[in-house]
Design an enzyme around this catalytic site. Structure first.
Site, PDB file in Angstrom:
ATOM      1  N   ASP A  31       0.834  -1.200   0.000  1.00 11.46           N
ATOM      2  CA  ASP A  31       0.000   0.000   0.000  1.00 11.46           C
ATOM      3  C   ASP A  31       0.870   1.251   0.000  1.00 11.46           C
ATOM      4  OD1 ASP A  31      -2.180  -1.605   0.061  1.00 11.46           O
ATOM      5  OD2 ASP A  31      -2.693  -1.263   2.168  1.00 11.46           O
ATOM      6  N   SER A  80     -36.486  -6.081 -15.454  1.00 12.18           N
ATOM      7  CA  SER A  80     -36.441  -6.866 -14.228  1.00 12.18           C
ATOM      8  C   SER A  80     -36.545  -8.345 -14.608  1.00 12.18           C
ATOM      9  CB  SER A  80     -37.592  -6.473 -13.300  1.00 12.18           C
ATOM     10  OG  SER A  80     -38.829  -6.637 -13.971  1.00 12.18           O
ATOM     11  N   GLU A 111     -25.523 -17.895 -12.750  1.00 10.59           N
ATOM     12  CA  GLU A 111     -24.785 -16.864 -12.011  1.00 10.59           C
ATOM     13  C   GLU A 111     -25.476 -16.595 -10.690  1.00 10.59           C
ATOM     14  OE1 GLU A 111     -24.083 -13.386 -14.685  1.00 10.59           O
ATOM     15  OE2 GLU A 111     -24.971 -14.714 -16.180  1.00 10.59           O
ATOM     16  N   LYS A 113     -27.088 -14.439  -7.791  1.00 11.21           N
ATOM     17  CA  LYS A 113     -27.848 -13.180  -7.810  1.00 11.21           C
ATOM     18  C   LYS A 113     -27.411 -12.348  -6.605  1.00 11.21           C
ATOM     19  CE  LYS A 113     -32.570 -11.429  -8.203  1.00 11.21           C
ATOM     20  NZ  LYS A 113     -32.508 -10.483  -7.079  1.00 11.21           N
ATOM     21  N   ASP A 115     -27.145  -9.151  -4.086  1.00 10.46           N
ATOM     22  CA  ASP A 115     -28.116  -8.206  -3.534  1.00 10.46           C
ATOM     23  C   ASP A 115     -27.436  -6.856  -3.339  1.00 10.46           C
ATOM     24  OD1 ASP A 115     -30.557  -7.439  -2.710  1.00 10.46           O
ATOM     25  OD2 ASP A 115     -30.398  -8.239  -0.687  1.00 10.46           O
ATOM     26  N   GLU A 170     -23.955  -5.130 -10.247  1.00 13.42           N
ATOM     27  CA  GLU A 170     -24.480  -4.765  -8.929  1.00 13.42           C
ATOM     28  C   GLU A 170     -23.368  -4.113  -8.123  1.00 13.42           C
ATOM     29  OE1 GLU A 170     -27.744  -5.459  -7.500  1.00 13.42           O
ATOM     30  OE2 GLU A 170     -28.174  -5.758  -9.623  1.00 13.42           O
ATOM     31  N   LYS A 309     -35.062 -17.909  -6.552  1.00 12.82           N
ATOM     32  CA  LYS A 309     -34.852 -17.291  -5.241  1.00 12.82           C
ATOM     33  C   LYS A 309     -34.689 -18.379  -4.174  1.00 12.82           C
ATOM     34  CE  LYS A 309     -34.989 -13.380  -4.893  1.00 12.82           C
ATOM     35  NZ  LYS A 309     -35.977 -12.302  -4.863  1.00 12.82           N
ATOM     36  N   CYS A 404     -60.972   8.130   9.645  1.00 15.23           N
ATOM     37  CA  CYS A 404     -62.150   9.004   9.525  1.00 15.23           C
ATOM     38  C   CYS A 404     -63.429   8.355  10.052  1.00 15.23           C
ATOM     39  CB  CYS A 404     -62.340   9.444   8.076  1.00 15.23           C
ATOM     40  SG  CYS A 404     -62.820   8.092   6.962  1.00 15.23           S
ATOM     41  N   CYS A 425     -61.189  11.419   3.642  1.00 16.14           N
ATOM     42  CA  CYS A 425     -60.298  10.656   4.518  1.00 16.14           C
ATOM     43  C   CYS A 425     -58.875  11.189   4.369  1.00 16.14           C
ATOM     44  CB  CYS A 425     -60.364   9.175   4.145  1.00 16.14           C
ATOM     45  SG  CYS A 425     -59.418   8.095   5.231  1.00 16.14           S
TER      46      CYS A 425
END
Length: 663
Positions: A31, A80, A111, A113, A115, A170, A309, A404, A425
């Site tokens: 570094d 999507s 692949e 997914k 988040d 992502e 999922k 209401c 309302c």
């Protein structure tokens, strides 16, 4: 070596070290040595500003301030994904795509997914040109300066790359970085962040890019879009992106069949917990780009991809009470108030109970210990009773509006109860105005949800037309309202008069009329009066408009108060007519429908479709008796070829098509 060459050499060296450290995880210098090289480059660039380069490694430290993030239209829409939750879902998906393609042998790219916050990055001549958030898929916020601070994203590419393309990925916050950020907050007595995903997303909208640079964000890339790409499959695309310098996850795998896809899912359902960042499933894509073209898209999603999922995490906690919320349409939503519990990286205090039927079905009672999970990893919901509470009583659903006191109604066949007090309302009134000002609707800058509530509470607005009567002197006395913010609010309201008709129609808040439906109605009817005067049958005949939507539109315009409001909006100059950009060059194909299939030499598929529409034709997604021509390129889908022959539809080549348009 002259100064310019020295500067360029240092930039290339530092870019390579960045790549080694942040992408390959194989640093070759310390570094300290890296910092020394960076300081040398900074000094040379300061002394010689004529050699400034916006993509120099020195620019990664940030420092630019972005007060307002410009809304940018995606050149290629960001769709999507459809979700699946079982093996059966995936098998059904494969049957559907095989039916379109004609039972060809399919390979899939699997692949993980991730988040995070979706991003689209544009490169021109190998340099990072623009970065845009997903937004609504059609347009998003430009966050280029902030994205440039993320060191795993290359500013200058390596190898042979196209002159222009977009790459999607992502932006994530690894667990280690998230925990470190939270520890620093705890040490100074501040509230820690709730979860990595929201923190990553929020970081992209920080005004000072120097603050973004301090956050340990990472970016995982997974899809390239553009013309004349130098690969023929999704998996080759991932390998190519890696060669150009992008950080592409190595977990991706090429599956020869669905069985190998399921094996990939089974493995990662267990081993995902070993990863350094959040993942909530697997994305399966048809590997061949030609097959992807053949399959195309639905209104919202690609037909060639599916997200599997993983099963949601569950915890148990106590139900302390049930409260009832009133939405802008009058729908009543019961909400469970829970004993706080950790779930999927966040503290959960509330969960959805959906409706009266769900409460009765699960027999949920105050004092019960209940199982909670995140539905699709986003919204917490109660799925079952874990343990009955002492002295519990069955839950009795409310009969009157909690705001209401109007008696609730429930239409036959509908799950929700509604408060019918549409214009009296308070939450409905405020909710409609808050919906009207949102970015996808009228996008009124300087006006937020809390300010709308204040305006209503102070008697300044009772519907969205009242916004256009506001004066600076009326809003200055409001809490936290200074002269400048009052001026910005009024200017934002004035600017909303430029918003196009389709977004105005969405902003009106007609039940069941979302963004897509509003665009369909605007395109079909062209102006508000035509929609207002349409019959129920006329509306039902519009593409994708069903009985429920049509009836809701009729009821909205039958209401005299809605008509008065629209007349007031017309009077102040709101756009109630569609302004269409006429790119049509001829009407040669008027009344003709074309289907495009295969790979072409002189056109990209998108350009070919545009040429059809520019000459008055319509592009169909599938072959039917309404199809007039099939424009066939190389490797035309066998299913389409067979169907075209069965229906005796004319199959023309690319050259035939050029002859038809006289070019």
């Amino acid at each position: 070596m002259d100064i310019q060459s020295t500067i360029q050499s240092l930039r290339e060296e530092l870019n390579q070290h960045n790549h080694n450290y942040y992408v390959l995880d194989k640093p070759t210098i310390s570094d300290f040595e890296f910092d020394q090289l960076l300081k040398k480059l900074q000094d040379l660039e300061t002394q010689h500003p004529e050699f400034f380069d916006e993509n120099s490694p020195t620019q990664r430290v940030g420092g630019s301030i972005t007060k307002n993030f410009n809304t940018v239209t995606h050149e290629h829409r960001m769709y999507s994904l459809d979700n699946s939750y079982s093996t059966e879902d995936l098998m059904d998906w494969e049957i559907r795509i095989q039916k379109i393609l004609g039972n060809v042998d399919l390979e899939y790219t699997c692949e993980l997914k991730y988040d995070g916050a979706s991003i689209s990055i544009t490169y021109e001549n190998g340099k990072l040109k623009k970065a845009v958030t997903r937004g609504d898929g059609f347009q998003g916020d430009e966050v280029t300066n902030n994205v440039k601070t993320i060191r795993s994203i290359p500013l200058q590419l390596k190898g042979n790359y196209p002159p222009k393309f977009d790459i999607r990925g992502e932006i994530i916050l690894p667990f280690s970085g998230f925990e470190k950020m939270n520890q620093e907050l705890i040490e100074i007595g501040e509230t820690p962040y709730s979860n990595p995903r929201n923190t990553a997303s929020g970081s992209l909208k920080l005004q000072n890019s120097a603050e973004v640079a301090k956050r340990p964000l990472d970016c995982l890339l997974y899809f390239i879009v553009g013309n004349n790409l130098p690969f023929k499959t999704q998996f080759e695309g991932l390998e190519t992106a890696r060669k150009w310098g992008f950080k592409v996850p190595t977990q991706a795998k090429l599956a020869k069949n669905m069985q190998e896809v399921l094996e990939f899912i089974t493995y990662w359902d267990v081993h995902r917990h070993d990863l350094p960042y959040e993942t909530d499933g697997v994305v399966i894509k048809v590997n061949s780009l030609q097959h992807q073209d053949e399959l195309g898209y639905t209104a919202k999603s690609p037909r060639w991809a599916m997200a599997y999922k993983f099963k949601s995490e569950q915890v148990s906690t106590r139900l302390n009470s049930i409260s009832y919320q009133v939405g802008r349409t009058g729908a009543i939503t019961p909400v469970a108030n829970l004993e706080p519990v950790q779930l999927a990286g966040t503290i959960v205090k509330r969960a959805s109970l959906h409706n009266a039927d769900q409460i009765e079905k699960l027999d949920i009672r105050i004092g019960d210990k209940v199982f909670v999970e995140k539905g699709g990893e986003i919204i917490p919901k109660i799925i079952a009773v874990a343990e009955r509470g002492n002295e519990s009583f069955p839950t009795v659903y409310i009969t009157n509006c909690p705001e209401c006191q109007t008696a609730l109604e429930r239409k036959e066949g509908e799950a929700n109860h509604y408060c019918p007090n549409f214009y009296g309302c308070p939450p409905q009134i405020v909710g409609r105005i808050q919906h009207y000002i949102t970015r996808k609707a009228m996008d009124i800058e300087g006006l937020g949800g809390e300010t709308v509530a204040l305006l209503y509470q102070n008697g300044l607005v009772k519907n969205y037309a009242d916004l256009y009567d506001l004066k600076i002197e009326q809003i200055l006395p409001l809490e936290r309202m200074a002269q400048k913010s009052a001026e910005n609010l009024i200017n934002g309201i004035e600017k909303s008069k430029e918003v196009p008709f389709e977004r105005v129609l969405y902003a009106l808040g007609i039940r069941y009329v979302g963004e897509t439906v509003a665009k369909k109605l605007a395109k079909h009817y062209k102006n508000i009066d035509a929609i207002a005067n349409a019959s129920l049958m006329d509306l039902i005949l519009v593409d994708e408009i069903g009985d429920k939507i049509a009836q809701s539109v009729i009821e909205f315009f039958e209401n005299i108060e809605n008509r008065i409001t629209i007349e007031r909006l017309k009077a102040v100059g709101i756009q109630f007519e569609l302004v269409e950009k006429n790119t049509q060059v001829s009407d040669k194909f008027a009344g003709k429908t074309f289907v495009v299939s295969g790979v072409f030499e002189k056109f990209s598929r998108d350009d070919l479709k545009k040429a059809i529409e520019d000459n008055g034709g319509k592009v169909g997604s599938s072959i039917s008796t309404k199809t007039d021509y099939v424009v066939a390129g190389e490797n035309m889908g066998p299913a389409k070829l067979e169907k075209a022959n069965q229906l005796k539809i004319a199959i023309i080549s690319e050259d035939d098509f050029l002859g038809m348009i006289g070019n």
